[in-house]
Design a protein around this motif. Sequence first.
Motif, short mmCIF file in Angstrom:
data_model
loop_
_atom_site.label_atom_id
_atom_site.label_comp_id
_atom_site.label_asym_id
_atom_site.label_seq_id
_atom_site.Cartn_x
_atom_site.Cartn_y
_atom_site.Cartn_z
N GLY A 180 0.79 -1.22 0.00
CA GLY A 180 0.00 0.00 0.00
C GLY A 180 0.82 1.27 0.00
N MET A 181 2.13 1.16 -0.16
CA MET A 181 2.97 2.35 -0.16
C MET A 181 2.71 3.17 -1.41
N THR A 182 2.47 4.46 -1.24
CA THR A 182 2.28 5.37 -2.36
C THR A 182 3.36 6.44 -2.27
N SER A 183 4.17 6.54 -3.31
CA SER A 183 5.28 7.49 -3.30
C SER A 183 4.94 8.71 -4.13
N PRO A 184 5.23 9.92 -3.63
CA PRO A 184 5.03 11.13 -4.43
C PRO A 184 6.15 11.39 -5.42
N PHE A 185 7.18 10.55 -5.44
CA PHE A 185 8.21 10.68 -6.46
C PHE A 185 7.67 10.15 -7.78
N VAL A 186 7.53 11.02 -8.77
CA VAL A 186 6.99 10.60 -10.06
C VAL A 186 8.07 10.00 -10.95
N ALA A 187 9.32 10.18 -10.59
CA ALA A 187 10.44 9.57 -11.32
C ALA A 187 11.64 9.51 -10.39
N VAL A 188 12.46 8.49 -10.59
CA VAL A 188 13.75 8.38 -9.90
C VAL A 188 14.76 7.99 -10.96
N ARG A 189 15.77 8.85 -11.16
CA ARG A 189 16.72 8.65 -12.24
C ARG A 189 18.14 8.87 -11.74
N LEU A 190 19.08 8.16 -12.35
CA LEU A 190 20.48 8.33 -12.01
C LEU A 190 21.09 9.43 -12.87
N ARG A 191 21.74 10.39 -12.24
CA ARG A 191 22.53 11.41 -12.94
C ARG A 191 24.00 11.08 -12.68
N THR A 192 24.77 10.87 -13.74
CA THR A 192 26.12 10.36 -13.55
C THR A 192 27.09 10.95 -14.54
N THR A 193 28.37 10.74 -14.28
CA THR A 193 29.43 11.28 -15.13
C THR A 193 29.81 10.34 -16.27
N ASP A 194 29.40 9.08 -16.20
CA ASP A 194 29.77 8.10 -17.22
C ASP A 194 28.57 7.18 -17.45
N THR A 195 27.74 7.54 -18.42
CA THR A 195 26.51 6.79 -18.64
C THR A 195 26.77 5.37 -19.14
N ASP A 196 27.81 5.20 -19.95
CA ASP A 196 28.11 3.86 -20.46
C ASP A 196 28.52 2.93 -19.32
N ALA A 197 29.44 3.41 -18.47
CA ALA A 197 29.89 2.58 -17.35
C ALA A 197 28.75 2.31 -16.38
N ALA A 198 27.93 3.34 -16.12
CA ALA A 198 26.80 3.15 -15.21
C ALA A 198 25.78 2.19 -15.80
N GLY A 199 25.56 2.28 -17.10
CA GLY A 199 24.62 1.37 -17.74
C GLY A 199 25.07 -0.07 -17.62
N HIS A 200 26.36 -0.31 -17.79
CA HIS A 200 26.89 -1.67 -17.63
C HIS A 200 26.73 -2.13 -16.19
N PHE A 201 27.09 -1.27 -15.24
CA PHE A 201 27.04 -1.65 -13.83
C PHE A 201 25.62 -1.98 -13.40
N TYR A 202 24.69 -1.07 -13.63
CA TYR A 202 23.32 -1.30 -13.16
C TYR A 202 22.61 -2.37 -13.99
N GLY A 203 23.01 -2.53 -15.24
CA GLY A 203 22.47 -3.64 -16.01
C GLY A 203 22.82 -4.98 -15.38
N ARG A 204 24.02 -5.07 -14.82
CA ARG A 204 24.44 -6.30 -14.16
C ARG A 204 23.81 -6.45 -12.78
N VAL A 205 23.67 -5.33 -12.05
CA VAL A 205 23.17 -5.41 -10.67
C VAL A 205 21.65 -5.47 -10.60
N LEU A 206 20.97 -4.62 -11.39
CA LEU A 206 19.52 -4.50 -11.30
C LEU A 206 18.78 -5.10 -12.49
N GLY A 207 19.48 -5.34 -13.57
CA GLY A 207 18.81 -5.85 -14.76
C GLY A 207 18.88 -4.85 -15.90
N PRO A 208 18.70 -5.32 -17.14
CA PRO A 208 18.90 -4.45 -18.31
C PRO A 208 17.98 -3.24 -18.36
#
Length: 251
Positions: A10-38
Motif C-alpha cells: 500500500g505504499m504510495t510514493s510522491p516521487f513521479v520519477a527516480v533517475r540516475l545522474r552520472t558522469t559516465d553513462t556507459d559505465a553506469a549502464g553496464h554496472f546497473y544492467g548487471r546489478v539490477l537488470g537491463p
Amino acid sequence: MTDPAPALEGMTSPFVAVRLRTTDTDAAGHFYGRVLGPGARALIDAIPADSAARGARPIWLGVVGTTDPGATAAQLQTLGAMRLGPPASGANNQTVSLWRDAGGAVFGLAGSATASRAAEAATPTDDSATQRPVWQHLNCPVPSAASAMYRGAFGWRIAPSLERSNGLSVWPICARDGAAPFASLVDVSGLPDVHPHWLFHFEVPALDAALATVRAEGGTVGPVSALPNGRWLAICDDPQGAAFGLQSAQR
C-alpha cells in the motif's frame, strides 16, 4: 545505517520519477544492467557539462510532481530550499528543476498536468528493481528544517513518533494523512562523513548474490542490516560514487 521496516504494502510514493545522474553513462549502464537488470539502463542520464564543471556529483535523483510549479517553487524558496539552475525538459515531457532542500539534499521538481495523478498511481506492485524503488530515506543533518520544508511545500506528514535505528533518530514520512509511510527521515547530524541526500532502495531477488555482483563490477558495499520486518538491506556506492540501497527478503 538502517531504517524502520518499510511499509511495502500500500505504499504510495510522491516521487513521479527516480533517475540516475552520472558522469559516465556507459559505465553506469553496464554496472546497473548487471546489478539490477537491463531495464535499469533506461533510468540513466548524463550530468550536464555545466553542472559537472560546478562539481555536481553522481546521484540518484528523486523527482517530486506538482500541478502548480510556480506556486510550489515560491513555497520552497520561502521554506529554505535553493533552486539549482534553470528548469530543463525531463522524461515524459515534464519540466524538471533541481533544488537543494532545507537540509542540503538535492531533489527534482516536475511541473506537469499529470504529475499529481502519476504520484497517486505510483505504487510498486512487482519485484522489478528497475521500475521504482521499494523504499527511500532522506539523510539529513537538520531534520526540523527539512521536515518543515517538505510539509509546507508538498503536504507530507512527518510521523510524530520518533523511532531509533542503530542509534540514529528516524521519522517515517507519509505523503498525506492516513497513507502508509513511503520514506523515512534520518538524522545524520552526528555523522560528518554522511552528506545530505535522498537514498533510494531497490529490490533484488537475493541480497548476497547482488552484493557479489556489485563488488565484481567495481562498486562498494556497506554492512548488511536486518530490518525489523525481516528483510535485508545493504547500502552501496556505484563505481562513479552514487549511493543506493539494495533490499531483499532473501539473504
